[in-house]
Design a protein around this motif. Sequence first.
Motif, PDB file in Angstrom:
ATOM      1  N   ARG A  66     -42.042  30.427 -21.117  1.00 18.84           N
ATOM      2  CA  ARG A  66     -42.880  30.679 -19.977  1.00 18.84           C
ATOM      3  C   ARG A  66     -43.567  32.029 -20.109  1.00 18.84           C
ATOM      4  O   ARG A  66     -43.074  32.962 -20.684  1.00 18.84           O
ATOM      5  CB  ARG A  66     -42.068  30.615 -18.696  1.00 18.84           C
ATOM      6  CG  ARG A  66     -41.398  29.289 -18.440  1.00 18.84           C
ATOM      7  CD  ARG A  66     -42.408  28.168 -18.342  1.00 18.84           C
ATOM      8  NE  ARG A  66     -43.277  28.305 -17.210  1.00 18.84           N
ATOM      9  CZ  ARG A  66     -43.012  27.793 -16.000  1.00 18.84           C
ATOM     10  NH1 ARG A  66     -41.906  27.123 -15.800  1.00 18.84           N
ATOM     11  NH2 ARG A  66     -43.860  27.960 -15.015  1.00 18.84           N
ATOM     12  N   GLU A  67     -44.717  32.115 -19.501  1.00 13.73           N
ATOM     13  CA  GLU A  67     -45.534  33.319 -19.605  1.00 13.73           C
ATOM     14  C   GLU A  67     -44.825  34.525 -19.012  1.00 13.73           C
ATOM     15  O   GLU A  67     -44.194  34.429 -17.979  1.00 13.73           O
ATOM     16  CB  GLU A  67     -46.852  33.136 -18.854  1.00 13.73           C
ATOM     17  CG  GLU A  67     -47.721  32.004 -19.320  1.00 13.73           C
ATOM     18  CD  GLU A  67     -47.450  30.723 -18.559  1.00 13.73           C
ATOM     19  OE1 GLU A  67     -46.305  30.220 -18.645  1.00 13.73           O
ATOM     20  OE2 GLU A  67     -48.358  30.228 -17.899  1.00 13.73           O
ATOM     21  N   HIS A 102     -39.755  35.443  -9.645  1.00 12.92           N
ATOM     22  CA  HIS A 102     -39.391  35.465 -11.060  1.00 12.92           C
ATOM     23  C   HIS A 102     -37.921  35.832 -11.225  1.00 12.92           C
ATOM     24  O   HIS A 102     -37.349  36.564 -10.418  1.00 12.92           O
ATOM     25  CB  HIS A 102     -40.281  36.440 -11.825  1.00 12.92           C
ATOM     26  CG  HIS A 102     -41.651  35.914 -12.052  1.00 12.92           C
ATOM     27  ND1 HIS A 102     -42.564  36.551 -12.857  1.00 12.92           N
ATOM     28  CD2 HIS A 102     -42.276  34.800 -11.592  1.00 12.92           C
ATOM     29  CE1 HIS A 102     -43.694  35.856 -12.883  1.00 12.92           C
ATOM     30  NE2 HIS A 102     -43.536  34.794 -12.116  1.00 12.92           N
ATOM     31  N   SER A 118     -40.902  36.903 -15.724  1.00 15.91           N
ATOM     32  CA  SER A 118     -41.273  35.508 -15.920  1.00 15.91           C
ATOM     33  C   SER A 118     -40.385  34.624 -15.071  1.00 15.91           C
ATOM     34  O   SER A 118     -39.285  35.001 -14.673  1.00 15.91           O
ATOM     35  CB  SER A 118     -41.178  35.105 -17.395  1.00 15.91           C
ATOM     36  OG  SER A 118     -39.845  35.148 -17.848  1.00 15.91           O
ATOM     37  N   GLN A 119     -40.903  33.406 -14.806  1.00 13.52           N
ATOM     38  CA  GLN A 119     -40.147  32.461 -13.985  1.00 13.52           C
ATOM     39  C   GLN A 119     -39.022  31.832 -14.776  1.00 13.52           C
ATOM     40  O   GLN A 119     -38.037  31.416 -14.241  1.00 13.52           O
ATOM     41  CB  GLN A 119     -41.062  31.351 -13.476  1.00 13.52           C
ATOM     42  CG  GLN A 119     -42.008  31.807 -12.386  1.00 13.52           C
ATOM     43  CD  GLN A 119     -42.838  30.661 -11.876  1.00 13.52           C
ATOM     44  OE1 GLN A 119     -43.532  30.022 -12.656  1.00 13.52           O
ATOM     45  NE2 GLN A 119     -42.773  30.390 -10.594  1.00 13.52           N
ATOM     46  N   ASP A 120     -39.210  31.737 -16.074  1.00 11.92           N
ATOM     47  CA  ASP A 120     -38.240  31.059 -16.908  1.00 11.92           C
ATOM     48  C   ASP A 120     -38.203  31.783 -18.241  1.00 11.92           C
ATOM     49  O   ASP A 120     -39.110  32.523 -18.563  1.00 11.92           O
ATOM     50  CB  ASP A 120     -38.636  29.596 -17.079  1.00 11.92           C
ATOM     51  CG  ASP A 120     -37.509  28.739 -17.580  1.00 11.92           C
ATOM     52  OD1 ASP A 120     -36.412  29.286 -17.823  1.00 11.92           O
ATOM     53  OD2 ASP A 120     -37.709  27.536 -17.740  1.00 11.92           O
TER      54      ASP A 120
END
Lengths: 114, 114
Positions: B101-102, B29, B95-97
């Motif tokens: 994004r979640e 992340h 979060s990854q983005d």
Amino acid sequence: AQTVTQSQPEMSVQEAETVTLSCTYDTSENNYYLFWYKQPPSRQMILVIRQEAYKQQNATENRFSVNFQKAAKSFSLKISDSQLGDTAMYFCALTMDSSYKLIFGSGTRLLVRP
Amino acid sequence: EPEVTQTPSHQVTQMGQEVILRCVPISNHLYFYWYRQILGQKVEFLVSFYNNEISEKSEIFDDQFSVERPDGSNFTLKIRSTKLEDSAMYFCASSQDFGGREQYFGPGTRLTVT
């Protein structure tokens, strides 16, 4: 300003029945994302389901589904076949492309009765 | 399954003392967040962090607060001089983005200021 409103402080449902939790929101942005998070007594925040505003199709995750009404700015969560483990606080949350933060509602406490 | 971890689970400190809350985000992340939840209230955004700098902060995140990513894995929140009203549950998320994004939350650190 963006806001998230949950008008039901508490709900209860009989085990195996269906319950719907309400959420309304307000944002002037065109692209945004909506979430439901579950917070059990342990207070861990667990992601339940996610919906992108540009998608017309309602999101579904197993027993959890949403009714996303974009024009009405409504985002309700339906829990089918309620289980005792669903007892928790449920938070609706909003984020936008222009901001990194999640904006949470005040939460709905759900009690599943045996 | 990868998860966000936080230490300690509970921190008790005296008013005026400095505290550091630690988080290890999910390894791939890129975006990191701190939220707080005063008992019985909604979850509030404090700060987001990306590429070794603050991306966004709330009005709560005043000069008493700071964040740091001291190495490749840890993400810390420091409160320089704690006040009674800083007593809350502090959640780290990653979060990854950004944006839609979640965000995945850690189990939280309960901070009690006496």
